[in-house]
Design an enzyme around this catalytic site. Structure first.
Site, PDB file in Angstrom:
ATOM      1  N   GLY A  43       0.858  -1.171   0.000  1.00  0.00           N
ATOM      2  CA  GLY A  43       0.000   0.000   0.000  1.00  0.00           C
ATOM      3  C   GLY A  43       0.897   1.223   0.000  1.00  0.00           C
ATOM      4  N   THR A  44       0.326   2.382   0.228  1.00  0.00           N
ATOM      5  CA  THR A  44       1.118   3.604   0.241  1.00  0.00           C
ATOM      6  C   THR A  44       2.059   3.607   1.439  1.00  0.00           C
ATOM      7  OG1 THR A  44      -0.738   4.795  -0.756  1.00  0.00           O
ATOM      8  CG2 THR A  44       1.013   6.126   0.216  1.00  0.00           C
ATOM      9  N   GLY A  45       3.342   3.456   1.164  1.00  0.00           N
ATOM     10  CA  GLY A  45       4.344   3.503   2.218  1.00  0.00           C
ATOM     11  C   GLY A  45       4.506   2.234   3.027  1.00  0.00           C
ATOM     12  N   VAL A  46       3.713   1.217   2.735  1.00  0.00           N
ATOM     13  CA  VAL A  46       3.784  -0.017   3.519  1.00  0.00           C
ATOM     14  C   VAL A  46       3.772  -1.242   2.611  1.00  0.00           C
ATOM     15  CG1 VAL A  46       2.660   1.005   5.545  1.00  0.00           C
ATOM     16  CG2 VAL A  46       1.268  -0.154   3.796  1.00  0.00           C
ATOM     17  N   VAL A  48       2.944  -5.719   2.917  1.00  0.00           N
ATOM     18  CA  VAL A  48       2.321  -6.744   3.756  1.00  0.00           C
ATOM     19  C   VAL A  48       3.019  -8.069   3.500  1.00  0.00           C
ATOM     20  CG1 VAL A  48       0.171  -7.861   4.433  1.00  0.00           C
ATOM     21  CG2 VAL A  48       0.130  -5.502   3.588  1.00  0.00           C
ATOM     22  N   LYS A  66       1.913  -6.007   8.434  1.00  0.00           N
ATOM     23  CA  LYS A  66       2.050  -4.762   7.683  1.00  0.00           C
ATOM     24  C   LYS A  66       3.233  -3.979   8.248  1.00  0.00           C
ATOM     25  CE  LYS A  66      -1.642  -2.556   6.270  1.00  0.00           C
ATOM     26  NZ  LYS A  66      -2.844  -1.677   6.195  1.00  0.00           N
ATOM     27  N   ASP A 169     -12.513   3.512   2.637  1.00  0.00           N
ATOM     28  CA  ASP A 169     -11.696   3.189   1.472  1.00  0.00           C
ATOM     29  C   ASP A 169     -12.069   1.813   0.922  1.00  0.00           C
ATOM     30  OD1 ASP A 169      -9.809   3.641  -0.483  1.00  0.00           O
ATOM     31  OD2 ASP A 169      -8.097   3.057   0.743  1.00  0.00           O
TER      32      ASP A 169
END
Length: 326
Positions: A43-46, A48, A66, A169
């Site tokens: 995801g944004t900046g992360v 998993v 995460k 979201d």
């Protein structure tokens, strides 16, 4: 439903959260270094990772972990750590079979904070949609879409009615699937927003984050009122994704276009894209047989531009559970 398929025309072709307590890290174990785990999402900046847990020969269910991506500058890292902490605080208070469960909030060996969650499946719904699209396959069967719709509606009803939370979201990327749709769970509650007793966003200082193609009309307006129905619009678009194997409002050349290999960003009609946001995307009904009738009706009413015309998660669930009984 008040609105049916015949009721529309189909063309041819940084959240601010009130101050909250910081999650206390779990001290009893350590998350392995990233190279020792299988990466299966991002995801944004992360990213998993899959963390397998079988100490001393005993079997333990795996976790999804995460972690903040390496290489983030200090400013970005602080933002992502706060979001991860916010998600941990929200997730630890949720318990539902259609919501990915909380497991721990702790540090990895490199010192970065990690959120450990129930392993809901190694693929998102979006992953499966993209795979079908790449193979040139037909849309999902109506029965599969209705199954996803049912389980998502159960999760949304729990969030909205019992926890007074807007997910904020909803999209195919935030639905994880195990096996052949044996398990369907909503994930990524890090940008959820509190709702009041009238299902209206209760914090006037908070911002609806969402993801642009799935944003409802009210989230695109300066003074739009955000309610539980904002999730319902995005829910309707998720059903549309399964019928079209596409991203909402992103009109790319068809696969049989002779010039598809020469497509570049200059071919993208940015004006048309922004004009379409918050509306009901077109659906080629001729490609769908009568088994899709309920799916199409549900998509249609959920994607009404007027949030008052959209059903609640409870109303959707009532319709779908009645269908299952029949």
């Amino acid at each position: 439903m008040d609105e049916t398929v015949s009721g529309f025309k189909t063309p041819c072709k940084v959240m601010k959260r009130p101050s909250s307590c910081v999650s206390t890290p779990s001290p009893s174990f350590m998350i392995p270094a990233s190279p020792l785990m299988k990466k299966f999402g991002y995801g944004t900046g992360v990213s998993v990772y899959l963390m397998k847990r079988s100490p001393k020969g005993s079997s333990h269910s795996p976790w999804a972990v995460k972690k903040i991506n390496k290489g983030c500058d200090k400013f970005s890292k602080n933002i992502y750590e706060k979001r991860l902490n916010d998600e941990a605080n929200i997730l630890k208070n949720l318990q539902h079979p259609n919501i990915v469960g909380y497991r721990a909030f702790t540090k990895s060996k490199d010192g970065n904070m990690c959120l450990a969650m129930e392993f809901g499946g190694d693929k998102s719904l979006n992953d499966i949609i993209e795979e079908k699209n790449e193979r040139g396959e037909c849309p999902f069967p109506a029965s599969t879409i209705l199954k996803v719709a049912l389980h998502m509606a159960r999760g949304l009803k729990y969030l909205h009615n019992e926890k007074k939370l807007l997910h904020g979201d909803i999209k195919s990327s935030n639905v994880v699937i195990k096996g052949d749709f044996e398990s369907i769970k909503i994930c990524d509650v890090g940008v959820s927003l509190p709702l009041d007793e009238n299902m209206i966003m209760s914090d006037s200082t908070a911002n609806y984050i969402g993801t642009e193609p799935w944003k409802p009309k009210e989230a695109l307006e300066d003074n739009g009122v955000i309610t539980d129905k904002s999730d319902i619009y995005a829910y309707g678009l998720t059903l549309w994704e399964m019928m079209t194997l596409s991203i909402p409002h992103i009109n790319l050349p068809p696969e049989n276009d002779d010039d598809v290999d020469s497509f570049d960003e200059h071919d993208f009609d940015e004006d048309a894209y922004y004009e379409a946001l918050g509306t009901r995307p077109p659906l080629n009904i001729e490609e769908l047989d009568e088994s899709y009738q309920l799916v199409i009706e549900l998509f249609t009413i959920c994607t009404s531009e007027n949030p008052k015309e959209r059903p609640s998660a409870s109303q959707i669930l009532e319709i779908l559970e009645a269908e299952v009984k029949n």
